[in-house]
Scaffold this motif. Structure first.
Motif, PDB file in Angstrom:
ATOM      1  N   ARG A   3      12.410  -0.768  -7.467  1.00 44.57           N
ATOM      2  CA  ARG A   3      13.103   0.398  -8.037  1.00 44.57           C
ATOM      3  C   ARG A   3      13.491   1.416  -6.968  1.00 44.57           C
ATOM      4  O   ARG A   3      14.587   1.404  -6.465  1.00 44.57           O
ATOM      5  CB  ARG A   3      12.241   1.045  -9.131  1.00 44.57           C
ATOM      6  CG  ARG A   3      13.026   1.850 -10.171  1.00 44.57           C
ATOM      7  CD  ARG A   3      13.574   3.199  -9.734  1.00 44.57           C
ATOM      8  NE  ARG A   3      12.574   4.168  -9.356  1.00 44.57           N
ATOM      9  CZ  ARG A   3      12.857   5.407  -8.969  1.00 44.57           C
ATOM     10  NH1 ARG A   3      14.108   5.834  -8.947  1.00 44.57           N
ATOM     11  NH2 ARG A   3      11.894   6.224  -8.591  1.00 44.57           N
ATOM     12  N   ASP A   4      12.548   2.251  -6.580  1.00 43.28           N
ATOM     13  CA  ASP A   4      12.976   3.388  -5.764  1.00 43.28           C
ATOM     14  C   ASP A   4      13.429   2.963  -4.373  1.00 43.28           C
ATOM     15  O   ASP A   4      14.339   3.563  -3.803  1.00 43.28           O
ATOM     16  CB  ASP A   4      11.834   4.412  -5.663  1.00 43.28           C
ATOM     17  CG  ASP A   4      12.348   5.806  -5.350  1.00 43.28           C
ATOM     18  OD1 ASP A   4      13.578   5.993  -5.281  1.00 43.28           O
ATOM     19  OD2 ASP A   4      11.529   6.730  -5.178  1.00 43.28           O
ATOM     20  N   LYS A  35       5.469  14.127  -7.501  1.00 46.75           N
ATOM     21  CA  LYS A  35       6.704  13.463  -7.111  1.00 46.75           C
ATOM     22  C   LYS A  35       7.365  14.265  -6.012  1.00 46.75           C
ATOM     23  O   LYS A  35       7.988  15.298  -6.260  1.00 46.75           O
ATOM     24  CB  LYS A  35       7.614  13.382  -8.345  1.00 46.75           C
ATOM     25  CG  LYS A  35       8.924  12.702  -8.119  1.00 46.75           C
ATOM     26  CD  LYS A  35       9.615  12.492  -9.458  1.00 46.75           C
ATOM     27  CE  LYS A  35      11.060  12.084  -9.286  1.00 46.75           C
ATOM     28  NZ  LYS A  35      11.202  10.828  -8.532  1.00 46.75           N
ATOM     29  N   MET A  94      10.098  13.912  -4.215  1.00 43.13           N
ATOM     30  CA  MET A  94      11.304  13.070  -4.250  1.00 43.13           C
ATOM     31  C   MET A  94      12.154  13.147  -2.996  1.00 43.13           C
ATOM     32  O   MET A  94      12.951  12.257  -2.723  1.00 43.13           O
ATOM     33  CB  MET A  94      12.137  13.410  -5.488  1.00 43.13           C
ATOM     34  CG  MET A  94      12.566  14.863  -5.593  1.00 43.13           C
ATOM     35  SD  MET A  94      11.217  15.862  -6.273  1.00 43.13           S
ATOM     36  CE  MET A  94      11.830  17.525  -6.061  1.00 43.13           C
ATOM     37  N   HIS A 111       3.704  10.296  -4.811  1.00 45.61           N
ATOM     38  CA  HIS A 111       4.955   9.612  -4.456  1.00 45.61           C
ATOM     39  C   HIS A 111       5.645  10.425  -3.382  1.00 45.61           C
ATOM     40  O   HIS A 111       5.780  11.633  -3.521  1.00 45.61           O
ATOM     41  CB  HIS A 111       5.819   9.551  -5.727  1.00 45.61           C
ATOM     42  CG  HIS A 111       7.212   9.066  -5.530  1.00 45.61           C
ATOM     43  ND1 HIS A 111       7.535   7.732  -5.560  1.00 45.61           N
ATOM     44  CD2 HIS A 111       8.375   9.719  -5.324  1.00 45.61           C
ATOM     45  CE1 HIS A 111       8.848   7.594  -5.391  1.00 45.61           C
ATOM     46  NE2 HIS A 111       9.386   8.787  -5.236  1.00 45.61           N
ATOM     47  N   HIS A 138       8.816  10.178   0.022  1.00 44.27           N
ATOM     48  CA  HIS A 138       9.869   9.429   0.737  1.00 44.27           C
ATOM     49  C   HIS A 138       9.666   9.672   2.221  1.00 44.27           C
ATOM     50  O   HIS A 138       9.263  10.755   2.629  1.00 44.27           O
ATOM     51  CB  HIS A 138      11.256   9.899   0.283  1.00 44.27           C
ATOM     52  CG  HIS A 138      11.582   9.446  -1.105  1.00 44.27           C
ATOM     53  ND1 HIS A 138      12.478   8.432  -1.368  1.00 44.27           N
ATOM     54  CD2 HIS A 138      11.110   9.850  -2.310  1.00 44.27           C
ATOM     55  CE1 HIS A 138      12.543   8.246  -2.684  1.00 44.27           C
ATOM     56  NE2 HIS A 138      11.723   9.095  -3.286  1.00 44.27           N
ATOM     57  N   GLN A 184      10.238   4.617   0.436  1.00 46.97           N
ATOM     58  CA  GLN A 184       8.814   4.953   0.530  1.00 46.97           C
ATOM     59  C   GLN A 184       8.258   4.469   1.881  1.00 46.97           C
ATOM     60  O   GLN A 184       8.838   3.590   2.520  1.00 46.97           O
ATOM     61  CB  GLN A 184       8.042   4.244  -0.603  1.00 46.97           C
ATOM     62  CG  GLN A 184       7.989   5.036  -1.885  1.00 46.97           C
ATOM     63  CD  GLN A 184       9.371   5.243  -2.485  1.00 46.97           C
ATOM     64  OE1 GLN A 184      10.052   4.302  -2.845  1.00 46.97           O
ATOM     65  NE2 GLN A 184       9.800   6.491  -2.569  1.00 46.97           N
TER      66      GLN A 184
END
Ligand code: 3PY
Ligand code: ZN
Length: 628
Positions: free
Chosen positions: A109-110, A279, A281, A308, A310, A344
């Motif tokens: 997904r991400d 998150k 993001m 989570h 990045h 990630q």
């Protein structure tokens, strides 16, 4: 065909039928037109070969390396079984009792949303699904659905996102399936009526989602309650999530400080969270900030915490290492070859970084390497969609753009002719954020900022222009809806002057948008779809239509013309075929078509070409319009 219609009917399958079933179910008497799947598929291949990717030849890709796994079922025990046996509370308790840090793998997904504009096709996931489930049985979860994957599947990949979920579920029965849910925006970019949200959650649960990471794009808890409650009603895991923005270490920037997050976390706990999600993001959470944040939230709530981030700045591993010292329970990683930059942090890198500590994850790192080799090959198919980032990108601390948005907004900028002015777009993105009062930026609020930034750069508008002559400017719809309150209320409200300029006399709302939206009539949608599509309609079709009517119908048109093209290998899907090439296509289990491209004629006076194939050894020809 009649019998087939009966036994495949949803009500029949679910036992919701009685003796009047046949009389009251007219769709049982609709029989599919005799479809020639072969011709449809050849039409797609002919069309793509002649008109696809600017007439470029299909590159010669090396074969993918799919790791071999045993067929034995003994490895099929994991977190999914814990949830099924102990329920969401039991699972949350189990999670808190684990000593080592657990991992969520976001590759499906991400990772590709953030690196490749969300374009990885279901086929490339299905081929590695079973090996992943067997080689990584100790994962906490696999994030494989939601976010932008839902609409991109229909829009660009011409495939059904529900099919992806159902098929993956069959191949990965042991690990929790996780999705990203934008609370009242579901998997869309606007608020939906309440019954759409609860129906979508119910359908997603029944199709196989276990963990719902629920966030609101303005951290507005009012907008999240319904989603949290619906997930709980379905006996699934509500990972209620706060979005991290700004920098708690920057004492000059006080809007989002440690107390802000602490209060939000406590409210989420009271609202029914099983797990607290954090998150990050955009990847703004610096290592020391992660330590302080996690330590504080561990003290102030009883929830397990799932982080989570990045890796855009290159600090991702250090951020995780500090969060792990502070006691975080789960972190999100991607397989190495799909990790780093806007994606990630790498699973393998984190594993090695934690060597010698008692919180090192219990994974088999060689297995991860095998999966990484597979994904390296897959990634090559999508090289046209790479975002061009070649090194850590610390300017993210300035523009604050989410990793999942970066590559998508960049594609949008290129599409409107601003590819050369991408640096200006990024600078304007920050500028617009500040104009809007420094808001949380994540889908869809981040899309609003992106739309406004593109709009201003495209029209050469400065901030001063907006204040000086904003009344005569037609702003993008998404910006008007946002400032009207239609995606919720930002923390500390909207900037009043800007709101007045953009709304031009229209009144903003301050209530939950869902309260104002009429419920959707699912029966009416079902009837309309049944008439238009002339086939049985599933409740997945109905909810997809409710979310994305045009995108869904465009996909149906494609399907009607070409059939299910998710069965094609990715190079053929994007490039078509080279002259003389032969491919095998398994159109259903045990049914394989052999296709050879023989020749392509010169264009006829009417602009068409004839494409000559062999299909299972028989000559076939397709007439196709040359659009070049
Ligand atoms: C999404 O909502 O798609 C996101 O990935 C936000 O980060
Ligand atoms: Zn993300």
């Amino acid at each position: 065909h009649f019998l087939e219609n009966v036994i495949m009917h949803e009500n029949f399958l679910s036992g919701e039928y009685d003796t009047t079933f046949i009389d009251h179910t007219p769709e049982l008497f609709v029989f599919p037109k005799r479809k020639d799947r072969g011709t449809k598929m050849l039409s797609y291949i002919a069309h793509t070969t002649v008109n696809g990717v600017g007439g470029r030849e299909k590159p010669n890709y090396p074969a993918l390396k799919i790791p071999k796994v045993k067929n034995a079922n003994e490895e099929f025990f994991g977190t999914k079984q814990i949830l099924d046996e102990q329920g969401p509370e039991g699972l949350a308790k189990w999670l808190k009792d684990q000593k080592e840090v657990l991992l969520t793998d976001t590759t499906f997904r991400d990772a590709h949303q953030s690196l490749l504009a969300t374009r990885i096709r279901t086929k490339d996931m299905l081929d590695i699904a079973e090996p992943t489930a067997k080689l990584l049985p100790n994962l906490f979860s696999v994030e494989m659905w939601g976010g932008a994957t839902f609409d991109v599947a229909y829009r660009f990949l011409k495939e059904d996102p529900w099919h992806r979920l159902l098929k993956l579920r069959e191949k990965m029965p042991n690990v929790l399936f996780q999705m990203l849910l934008r609370a009242s925006n579901a998997v869309g970019y606007k608020n939906y009526p309440d019954n759409v949200i609860s129906e979508f959650i119910q359908k997603s649960s029944s199709a196989g989602i276990d963990v719902f990471r629920i966030f609101d794009s303005l951290n507005w808890i009012e907008g999240m309650r319904l989603a949290i409650e619906s997930v709980r009603e379905n006996n699934k895991i509500a990972e209620a999530t706060l979005c991290y923005t700004g920098d708690i270490l920057d004492k000059g920037r006080t809007k989002y400080d440690l107390d802000y997050y602490k209060n939000m976390a406590k409210e989420l706990e009271v609202s029914g969270a099983h797990i607290l999600g954090i998150k990050d993001m955009a990847g703004l959470l610096k290592p020391e900030a992660a330590y302080q944040l996690i330590s504080t939230l561990k003290e102030s709530t009883d929830l397990p915490i799932h982080l989570h981030t990045h890796d855009t700045s290159g600090n991702g591993i250090y951020t995780y290492a500090r969060a792990i010292q502070a006691g975080v329970d789960v972190v999100d990683v991607a397989v190495g070859s799909m990790a780093g930059h806007t994606s990630q942090p790498s699973a393998q890198t984190l594993y090695h970084a934690l060597e010698g500590t008692d919180r090192q994850p219990k994974i088999n790192v060689e297995n991860y390497e095998k999966l990484s080799t597979y994904w390296e090959g897959v990634r090559g198919y999508y090289s046209d969609l790479e975002n061009g980032m070649k090194a850590p990108h610390t300017e993210v601390y300035f523009h604050e753009m989410p990793g999942g948005q970066y590559s998508n907004l960049q594609q949008q900028a290129i599409a409107v002719g601003l590819g050369e002015r991408w640096d200006e777009v990024k600078a304007m993105y920050r500028n617009v954020n500040d104009m809007f009062g420094d808001i949380v930026k994540v889908t869809p609020s981040s899309k609003v900022i992106g739309d406004m930034a593109l709009f201003m750069v495209q029209n050469n508008l400065t901030e001063d222009d907006i204040y000086e002559r904003g009344e005569s400017i037609d702003f993008p719809d998404s910006v008007i809806e946002f400032i009207q309150g239609m995606i919720g209320q930002p923390y500390q409200g909207f900037p009043k002057e800007l709101q007045r300029i953009i709304l031009k006399g229209k009144e903003p709302i301050t209530v939950r948008p869902g309260e104002l939206l009429d419920p959707v009539d699912f029966v009416e949608i079902r009837n309309t779809l049944f008439k238009t599509l002339n086939r049985q309609v599933t409740s997945f079709d109905v909810i997809s239509y409710a979310l994305y009517p045009k995108v869904f119908m465009d996909y149906q048109k494609f399907y009607e013309e070409y059939g299910d093209m998710s069965v094609l290998d990715t190079p053929t899907f994007f490039f078509g075929m080279n002259l003389g090439e032969e491919i095998e296509v398994e159109i259903e289990k045990g049914k394989t078509l052999f296709v050879r491209l023989i020749s392509i004629s010169q264009p006829e006076p009417d602009g068409t070409r004839t494409v000559y194939f062999e299909l299972n050894g028989q000559p076939r020809q397709i007439n196709i319009k040359d659009e070049n």
